[in-house]
Design an enzyme around this catalytic site. Structure first.
Site, PDB file in Angstrom:
ATOM      1  N   GLU A 172       8.602   1.473  11.430  1.00  0.00           N
ATOM      2  CA  GLU A 172       9.736   2.400  11.275  1.00  0.00           C
ATOM      3  C   GLU A 172       9.118   3.786  11.275  1.00  0.00           C
ATOM      4  O   GLU A 172       8.460   4.173  10.310  1.00  0.00           O
ATOM      5  CB  GLU A 172      10.474   2.081   9.972  1.00  0.00           C
ATOM      6  CG  GLU A 172      11.907   2.572   9.980  1.00  0.00           C
ATOM      7  CD  GLU A 172      12.022   3.939   9.364  1.00  0.00           C
ATOM      8  OE1 GLU A 172      12.028   4.923  10.147  1.00  0.00           O
ATOM      9  OE2 GLU A 172      12.106   4.031   8.144  1.00  0.00           O
ATOM     10  N   CYS A 182      13.248  10.440   7.652  1.00  0.00           N
ATOM     11  CA  CYS A 182      13.018  10.104   9.067  1.00  0.00           C
ATOM     12  C   CYS A 182      14.277  10.311   9.898  1.00  0.00           C
ATOM     13  O   CYS A 182      14.202  10.644  11.078  1.00  0.00           O
ATOM     14  CB  CYS A 182      12.506   8.676   9.190  1.00  0.00           C
ATOM     15  SG  CYS A 182      13.475   7.493   8.276  1.00  0.00           S
ATOM     16  N   LYS A 186       0.867  -1.190   0.000  1.00  0.00           N
ATOM     17  CA  LYS A 186       0.000   0.000   0.000  1.00  0.00           C
ATOM     18  C   LYS A 186       0.900   1.236   0.000  1.00  0.00           C
ATOM     19  O   LYS A 186       1.477   1.611   1.021  1.00  0.00           O
ATOM     20  CB  LYS A 186      -0.892  -0.041   1.248  1.00  0.00           C
ATOM     21  CG  LYS A 186      -1.414   1.293   1.761  1.00  0.00           C
ATOM     22  CD  LYS A 186      -2.448   1.957   0.870  1.00  0.00           C
ATOM     23  CE  LYS A 186      -2.879   3.294   1.477  1.00  0.00           C
ATOM     24  NZ  LYS A 186      -1.927   4.389   1.186  1.00  0.00           N
ATOM     25  N   GLU A 232       8.648  16.140  15.151  1.00  0.00           N
ATOM     26  CA  GLU A 232       9.186  15.889  13.806  1.00  0.00           C
ATOM     27  C   GLU A 232       8.530  16.859  12.825  1.00  0.00           C
ATOM     28  O   GLU A 232       7.306  16.833  12.649  1.00  0.00           O
ATOM     29  CB  GLU A 232       8.899  14.447  13.392  1.00  0.00           C
ATOM     30  CG  GLU A 232       9.510  14.105  12.048  1.00  0.00           C
ATOM     31  CD  GLU A 232       9.326  12.641  11.660  1.00  0.00           C
ATOM     32  OE1 GLU A 232       8.192  12.148  11.718  1.00  0.00           O
ATOM     33  OE2 GLU A 232      10.337  12.002  11.290  1.00  0.00           O
TER      34      GLU A 232
HETATM   35  P1  NDP Z   1       1.245   8.655   7.544  1.00  0.00           P
HETATM   36  O1  NDP Z   1       1.904   7.980   8.659  1.00  0.00           O
HETATM   37  O2  NDP Z   1      -0.184   9.051   7.667  1.00  0.00           O
HETATM   38  O3  NDP Z   1       1.318   7.758   6.204  1.00  0.00           O
HETATM   39  C1  NDP Z   1       2.175   6.674   5.978  1.00  0.00           C
HETATM   40  C2  NDP Z   1       1.398   5.540   5.298  1.00  0.00           C
HETATM   41  O4  NDP Z   1       0.388   5.035   6.164  1.00  0.00           O
HETATM   42  C3  NDP Z   1       0.659   5.952   4.033  1.00  0.00           C
HETATM   43  O5  NDP Z   1       0.678   4.888   3.103  1.00  0.00           O
HETATM   44  C4  NDP Z   1      -0.738   6.200   4.565  1.00  0.00           C
HETATM   45  O6  NDP Z   1      -1.729   6.166   3.587  1.00  0.00           O
HETATM   46  C5  NDP Z   1      -0.895   5.060   5.527  1.00  0.00           C
HETATM   47  N1  NDP Z   1      -1.931   5.256   6.546  1.00  0.00           N
HETATM   48  C6  NDP Z   1      -2.509   6.414   6.956  1.00  0.00           C
HETATM   49  N2  NDP Z   1      -3.403   6.158   7.958  1.00  0.00           N
HETATM   50  C7  NDP Z   1      -3.381   4.831   8.172  1.00  0.00           C
HETATM   51  C8  NDP Z   1      -4.047   3.956   9.079  1.00  0.00           C
HETATM   52  N3  NDP Z   1      -4.914   4.420   9.976  1.00  0.00           N
HETATM   53  N4  NDP Z   1      -3.762   2.641   9.046  1.00  0.00           N
HETATM   54  C9  NDP Z   1      -2.871   2.155   8.173  1.00  0.00           C
HETATM   55  N5  NDP Z   1      -2.207   2.928   7.272  1.00  0.00           N
HETATM   56  C10 NDP Z   1      -2.444   4.242   7.281  1.00  0.00           C
HETATM   57  O7  NDP Z   1       2.098   9.914   7.161  1.00  0.00           O
HETATM   58  P2  NDP Z   1       1.613  11.244   6.402  1.00  0.00           P
HETATM   59  O8  NDP Z   1       1.751  10.991   4.983  1.00  0.00           O
HETATM   60  O9  NDP Z   1       0.271  11.684   6.866  1.00  0.00           O
HETATM   61  O10 NDP Z   1       2.683  12.291   6.906  1.00  0.00           O
HETATM   62  C11 NDP Z   1       2.457  12.976   8.136  1.00  0.00           C
HETATM   63  C12 NDP Z   1       3.722  13.071   8.929  1.00  0.00           C
HETATM   64  O11 NDP Z   1       4.197  11.788   9.221  1.00  0.00           O
HETATM   65  C13 NDP Z   1       4.888  13.723   8.205  1.00  0.00           C
HETATM   66  O12 NDP Z   1       4.827  15.098   8.258  1.00  0.00           O
HETATM   67  C14 NDP Z   1       6.054  13.160   8.962  1.00  0.00           C
HETATM   68  O13 NDP Z   1       6.252  13.889  10.143  1.00  0.00           O
HETATM   69  C15 NDP Z   1       5.606  11.776   9.302  1.00  0.00           C
HETATM   70  N6  NDP Z   1       6.150  10.790   8.361  1.00  0.00           N
HETATM   71  C16 NDP Z   1       7.235  10.102   8.760  1.00  0.00           C
HETATM   72  C17 NDP Z   1       7.814   9.217   7.896  1.00  0.00           C
HETATM   73  C18 NDP Z   1       9.028   8.460   8.304  1.00  0.00           C
HETATM   74  O14 NDP Z   1       9.708   7.907   7.449  1.00  0.00           O
HETATM   75  N7  NDP Z   1       9.332   8.398   9.563  1.00  0.00           N
HETATM   76  C19 NDP Z   1       7.309   8.997   6.538  1.00  0.00           C
HETATM   77  C20 NDP Z   1       6.129   9.750   6.236  1.00  0.00           C
HETATM   78  C21 NDP Z   1       5.593  10.622   7.133  1.00  0.00           C
HETATM   79  P3  NDP Z   1      -2.203   7.576   2.926  1.00  0.00           P
HETATM   80  O15 NDP Z   1      -0.994   8.133   2.304  1.00  0.00           O
HETATM   81  O16 NDP Z   1      -3.189   7.168   1.935  1.00  0.00           O
HETATM   82  O17 NDP Z   1      -2.746   8.419   4.053  1.00  0.00           O
END
Ligand code: NDP
Length: 500
Positions: A270, A304, A196, A403
């Site tokens: 992660e 990250c 996904k 973050e």
């Molecule tokens: P999310 O954690 O929401 O998204 C990561 C993945 O999880 C996406 O594929 C998302 O789908 C999916 N997802 C969202 N909600 C759910 C759920 N309830 N159950 C299962 N999967 C889910 O990150 P965001 O894209 O909203 O980013 C927000 C913040 O998160 C960023 O500003 C950053 O701070 C942090 N982040 C950290 C990352 C890291 O590598 N540590 C990577 C990305 C974000 P969908 O995209 O469709 O919502």
């Protein structure tokens, strides 16, 4: 850098605009059962690239059923280790064949410069598939010297068996390479997969699924469900999913940990980071500045492990900050298709607002804006945000504690070495840390004292499939890469045979 990124992009965008991008389930490209689609946007222009199928609960159920059938199918389950290796190697070869196109596709969808997507995403994915292709022929159990009380003559051995159906939920910041980090060990261990991708960056995941089929990986082994968070949540809720591997926000990671108790899925997470960059007075400041700048500004700070908290000794703080600002000034901001560009846009409007909001919070909290903090001049379209430094930060500020996930460095100075470790560890996160010193004792002492899954001394952001990657504290559960990743996707079975 792809040779003619603009020409490749023109061809890709006209192909992509021609028809919606479909889900990949059981080897077939299929629309979402609801018929719904969503737009994926080019962050450099704000324009739509393509409509993409919006997978929902029903599509997730369809994909999980396909993955379960593929898992139970002896052609996958009983496949020899060499054959499994060869399929992964073939997939790596196909990614390499299409490297330039994939690099441009990722640049269009994510915004990062194509020179970086070629290296980090595409080359990274190739290396990951080749690395994990080496594991099926080496990953096995042991014979163990058990001592039964009965005195029976027992042969005890362990085997490694795939966990089963794995849901791999990946973020938008490194779309193809994060997918590879999970798909490669999952397939190497013999799992079947539903991938996904994030809603912002679905395109390379779909291409990866097509290439897997072309490589000869059986239908249903790698399914791709594009969509929103509800599709991710449906995967985590599904009772026939055995394993969830997630990279993303700590907030969603916690939701996943809770939801996965429905059938006690094996979970690896992660999550976020707020990595300290610790600089001692004896450090090579020029070298440190180059690395500190790239540690926070690389990928527009959407990493990250981004070194977002700088702890520089008071005696060198101002000079170091000037050197980091000089490095930031060398970045060429622009559309990632331009070979000169080294700094692209943020991934989305939402992320732009979030980063801008944090800069405002930091200033309101009393930090001083040294550089950046706004949309760069001449970049009226797209989601560009300047490399930014906030000085005079303190440990209680939100810009130091949370973050930001953008190109914002918060700088603090220190004088008391004992308090330095306390400050560096005063965080909910523990993903990584950088230490800059030429004193070997200080390097080892600090490397041992910081609470982080990865410590870099006189370097930063080095990642390799051979070494584990993951976080302490709220930065996650488990480790990716290395043998650890193979363990994530397998169960140990202990077999007792009475030979008496
Ligand atoms: P999310 O954690 O929401 O998204 C990561 C993945 O999880 C996406 O594929 C998302 O789908 C999916 N997802 C969202 N909600 C759910 C759920 N309830 N159950 C299962 N999967 C889910 O990150 P965001 O894209 O909203 O980013 C927000 C913040 O998160 C960023 O500003 C950053 O701070 C942090 N982040 C950290 C990352 C890291 O590598 N540590 C990577 C990305 C974000 P969908 O995209 O469709 O919502």
């Amino acid at each position: 850098m792809p040779r003619d990124a603009f020409a490749i992009a023109e061809r890709l965008t006209s192909d992509l605009a021609a028809r919606p991008q479909l889900l990949l389930i059981d080897g077939q490209a299929v629309p979402a059962r609801s018929g719904e689609t969503f737009a994926t946007i080019n962050p450099a222009t704000g324009e739509e690239i393509a409509q993409v199928a919006r997978g929902g609960v029903e599509d997730v159920a369809h994909a999980v059923a396909a993955a379960r059938r593929a898992f139970d199918n002896p052609s996958w389950r009983r496949m020899s280790a060499v054959e499994r290796s060869n399929l992964l190697l073939k997939l790596a070869d196909l990614i390499e064949r299409d490297a330039e196109e994939l690099a441009v596709l990722e640049c269009l969808d994510n915004g990062k410069p194509a020179s970086l997507t070629r290296w980090v995403e595409v080359e990274g994915a190739i290396r990951t598939f080749r690395y994990f292709a080496g594991w099926p022929t080496k990953f096995g159990g042991e014979t163990l010297p058990v001592s039964p009380r009965s005195g029976a003559h027992i042969l005890n051995y362990t085997t490694r068996e795939p966990v089963g159906v794995a849901a791999l939920i990946v973020p938008w910041n490194y779309p193809l390479s994060m997918a590879a980090w999970k798909v490669a060990p999952a397939l190497a261990a013999g799992c079947t997969v539903i991938l996904k991708p994030a809603e912002q960056t679905p395109l390379t995941a779909l291409r990866l699924g097509e290439l897997a089929l072309e490589a000869g990986i059986p239908a249903g082994v790698l399914n791709v469900v594009t969509g929103f968070g509800d599709a991710g949540a449906a995967l985590v809720d599904h009772p026939d999913v055995d394993k969830v591997a997630f990279t993303g926000s700590t907030e969603v990671g916690k939701l996943i940990a809770r939801a996965s108790t429905v059938n006690l899925k094996k979970v690896t997470l992660e999550l976020g980071g707020k990595s300290p960059q610790i600089v001692l007075p004896d450090a090579d400041l020029e070298a440190a500045a180059v690395s500190i700048a790239s540690g926070i500004f690389f990928n527009q700070g959407q990493t990250c492990t981004a070194g977002s908290r700088l702890y520089a000794h008071a005696s060198i703080h101002d000079r170091l900050l000037q050197l980091v600002a000089d490095e930031a000034a060398k970045l060429r901001i622009g559309n990632g298709l331009d070979p000169q560009t080294t700094f692209g846009p943020l991934v989305s409007d939402e992320q732009w607002e979030r980063v801008n909001g944090y800069v405002e919070i930091g200033r309101a909290e009393g930090a001083e804006l040294v550089i950046g903090g706004k949309r760069p001049e001449g970049q009226e379209r797209g989601f560009f945000f300047e490399p930014t430094i906030l000085a005079g930060a303190t440990g209680s500020m939100r810009v130091v504690r949370e973050e930001i996930f953008g190109p914002v460095l918060s700088s603090l100075s220190w004088t008391d070495p004992d308090d330095l470790v306390r400050q560096a560890n005063d965080s909910d996160f523990g993903l990584s840390a950088g230490i800059w010193t030429n004193d070997v004792k200080s390097a080892h002492r600090l490397a041992g004292a910081v609470r982080a899954g990865t410590v870099w001394v006189n370097c930063f952001n080095m990642v390799d499939n051979a070494t584990p990657f993951g976080g302490f504290k709220q930065s996650g559960w488990g480790r990716e890469h290395s043998r650890s990743a193979m363990e994530n996707y397998s169960e140990i079975k202990s077999v007792w045979i009475n030979l008496s």
